[in-house]
Scaffold this active site. Structure first.
Site, PDB file in Angstrom:
ATOM      1  N   HIS A 412      -2.889   0.033   1.122  1.00  0.00           N
ATOM      2  CA  HIS A 412      -2.336   0.024  -0.248  1.00  0.00           C
ATOM      3  C   HIS A 412      -2.056   1.408  -0.724  1.00  0.00           C
ATOM      4  O   HIS A 412      -1.207   1.399  -1.698  1.00  0.00           O
ATOM      5  CB  HIS A 412      -3.045  -0.769  -1.369  1.00  0.00           C
ATOM      6  CG  HIS A 412      -2.313  -1.630  -2.342  1.00  0.00           C
ATOM      7  ND1 HIS A 412      -1.293  -1.212  -2.563  1.00  0.00           N
ATOM      8  CD2 HIS A 412      -2.695  -2.411  -3.225  1.00  0.00           C
ATOM      9  CE1 HIS A 412      -0.624  -1.919  -3.530  1.00  0.00           C
ATOM     10  NE2 HIS A 412      -1.546  -2.886  -4.127  1.00  0.00           N
ATOM     11  N   ASP A 416       3.041  -0.318  -0.653  1.00  0.00           N
ATOM     12  CA  ASP A 416       2.923  -1.057  -2.204  1.00  0.00           C
ATOM     13  C   ASP A 416       3.177  -2.486  -1.660  1.00  0.00           C
ATOM     14  O   ASP A 416       3.653  -2.989  -0.807  1.00  0.00           O
ATOM     15  CB  ASP A 416       4.160  -0.511  -2.821  1.00  0.00           C
ATOM     16  CG  ASP A 416       4.145   0.856  -3.440  1.00  0.00           C
ATOM     17  OD1 ASP A 416       2.858   1.050  -3.390  1.00  0.00           O
ATOM     18  OD2 ASP A 416       5.300   1.678  -3.479  1.00  0.00           O
TER      19      ASP A 416
END
Length: 441
Positions: A412, A416
């Protein structure tokens, strides 16, 4: 009689040390030339160390799990004649003329007068460790077999408090298995007997004590370190999507039925690999590795797909290099070749390193959903779950379809959530309409 010193050889380019994962001999064993003495591991590649001479093992230089430097003495043999210091050939000998490293225990080189080396404690196999209280019981006569009624007239052994409790409860102590020393009946035995409905425990159902200590070494330790590194450094986001693979399975069946003799049988993985190549072409950021210490993302042009494979030794990830340059059948052949090399332990260091994105699959045991751990330092991993026939609503009725979930994890920090979803949805579209996989551009 002389002494022959066998040192750890150069087991790979750029490798300075290796982990000892297995001894095949003990002190006092007689060995012949080419007898395998030990196995060492580096970068998931296991190398066997053979003996270059006949002799008798007089000293072992390390315990299982220890790291040994290249050039350090590993085994000493008593041999006929004067003996010598040498390095066992293990697939990659040290360069000719290279100066030998000094002995790790501080002894002098060959030809100098030195005292005999101290004997090192030998590695032992894991043994059961008795729990508290078990040592005392072990030193006394074995307990009466659980569940076996005592013979007529045999007096059960029990303290007064237990006898009183049994009398008040109407329990025949002759029918109560005793787990204390010499078969002594305890309050806990009464509790178990009552819990079973005042019936003797079936033969073989005995309480177990003790524990086994298993040292984490070799490939298992490397897997543990790799997983701990990935989970401690990478903030995972996992995205799960179901895929209708009915059309793909029909196509796969037809292609396998008509395949040429020189082509490998197609499984689901080659289709997924080709779908990933096309999806990466639209989202090249997925084919990256992240140097989190330097803060640099390395975006790779070549697509090197790691295939997580379970082997008798543990989890390995052989790498299908340049998947972008392989067609469907070439992908299938490479997956088969790598899986076989991983299973039989012949995979090379180069075949077990350098992946840029990974596929993980448990096959028929794939479950409904998984949460794959990213293969550090990559930024994405695609997880394949079990295929099942499920009823699917087509707008007018429920029809049986072959459905499969893809459980995929992403770093992450780099990917995204939106981009992860777009990537998986593109793979889903290609797998549900497999003809698109063959469309160029």
């Amino acid at each position: 009689m002389g002494e022959h010193v066998i040192k750890l050889p150069d087991v790979g380019e750029g490798v300075a040390e290796a982990e000892l994962v297995e001894w095949h001999v003990n002190v006092g064993d007689l060995v012949r030339e080419d007898t395998v003495l030990a196995a060492v591991m580096t970068d998931k590649a296991t190398v066997e160390i053979p003996s270059p001479v006949d002799g008798k093992v007089s000293w072992l230089g390390a315990e299982i799990g220890e790291t040994v430097a290249v050039g350090s003495p590993l085994v000493r043999l008593e041999v006929e004649g004067e003996g010598a210091a040498s390095e066992a050939q293990a697939g990659a000998a040290m360069a000719d003329g290279e100066k030998e490293a000094p002995l790790a225990d501080g002894t002098a080189e060959e030809g100098e007068d030195v005292a005999a080396p101290p004997k090192r404690p030998q590695p032992k196999a894991p043994t059961a460790k008795p729990a508290a209280g078990a040592v005392e019981a072990a030193a006394k006569p074995a307990p009466v077999t659980a569940g076996a009624p005592r013979s007529e007239g045999e007096k059960p052994i029990a303290p007064p408090a237990v006898r009183l409790r049994a009398k008040d409860a109407g329990i025949d102590l002759r029918q109560v298995p005793g787990t204390g020393p010499a078969g002594r009946i305890t309050h806990e035995d009464i509790d178990v007997f009552v819990a079973r409905g005042s019936r003797p425990a079936p033969a073989g159902l005995q309480r177990r004590t003790g524990e086994e200590e298993i040292k984490v070494v070799g490939l298992r330790r490397r897997i543990a370190e790799k997983m701990a590194l990935a989970k401690s450094r990478i903030p995972h986001i996992t995205y799960v999507e179901e895929v209708d693979v009915t059309a793909l399975e029909e196509l796969r069946g037809k292609l396998n039925a008509e395949k040429r003799a020189d082509r490998a049988k197609l499984t689901f993985l080659p289709f997924l690999m080709r779908a990933m190549v096309k999806a990466i072409g639209e989202q090249p950021a997925m084919n990256s590795t992240f140097d989190d210490e330097a803060g640099i993302i390395h975006r790779h042009a070549g697509i090197h797909i790691g295939i997580a494979a379970q082997t008798p030794a543990g989890l390995m990830v052989p790498v299908a290099r340049h998947a972008e340059a392989r067609d469907l059948w070439d992908c299938a052949a490479e997956v088969n070749r790598l899986a076989e090399a991983a299973r039989n332990g012949t995979a090379t260091r180069e075949e077990l390193a350098g992946s840029t994105i990974t596929i993980t699959s448990l096959g028929a045991l794939g479950g409904v959903v998984t949460t794959p751990v990213i293969n550090h330092p990559e930024v994405a991993i695609i997880g394949v779950n079990k295929m099942m026939v499920r009823p699917v609503w087509d707008g007018g009725q429920f029809i049986p379809r072959k459905m499969m979930n893809l459980s995929s994890s992403f770093d992450h920090r780099v990917v995204d959530g939106w981009d992860a979803a777009v990537f998986v949805q593109r793979i889903k579209a290609l797998l549900e309409t497999p003809a698109l996989i063959f469309v160029e551009g």
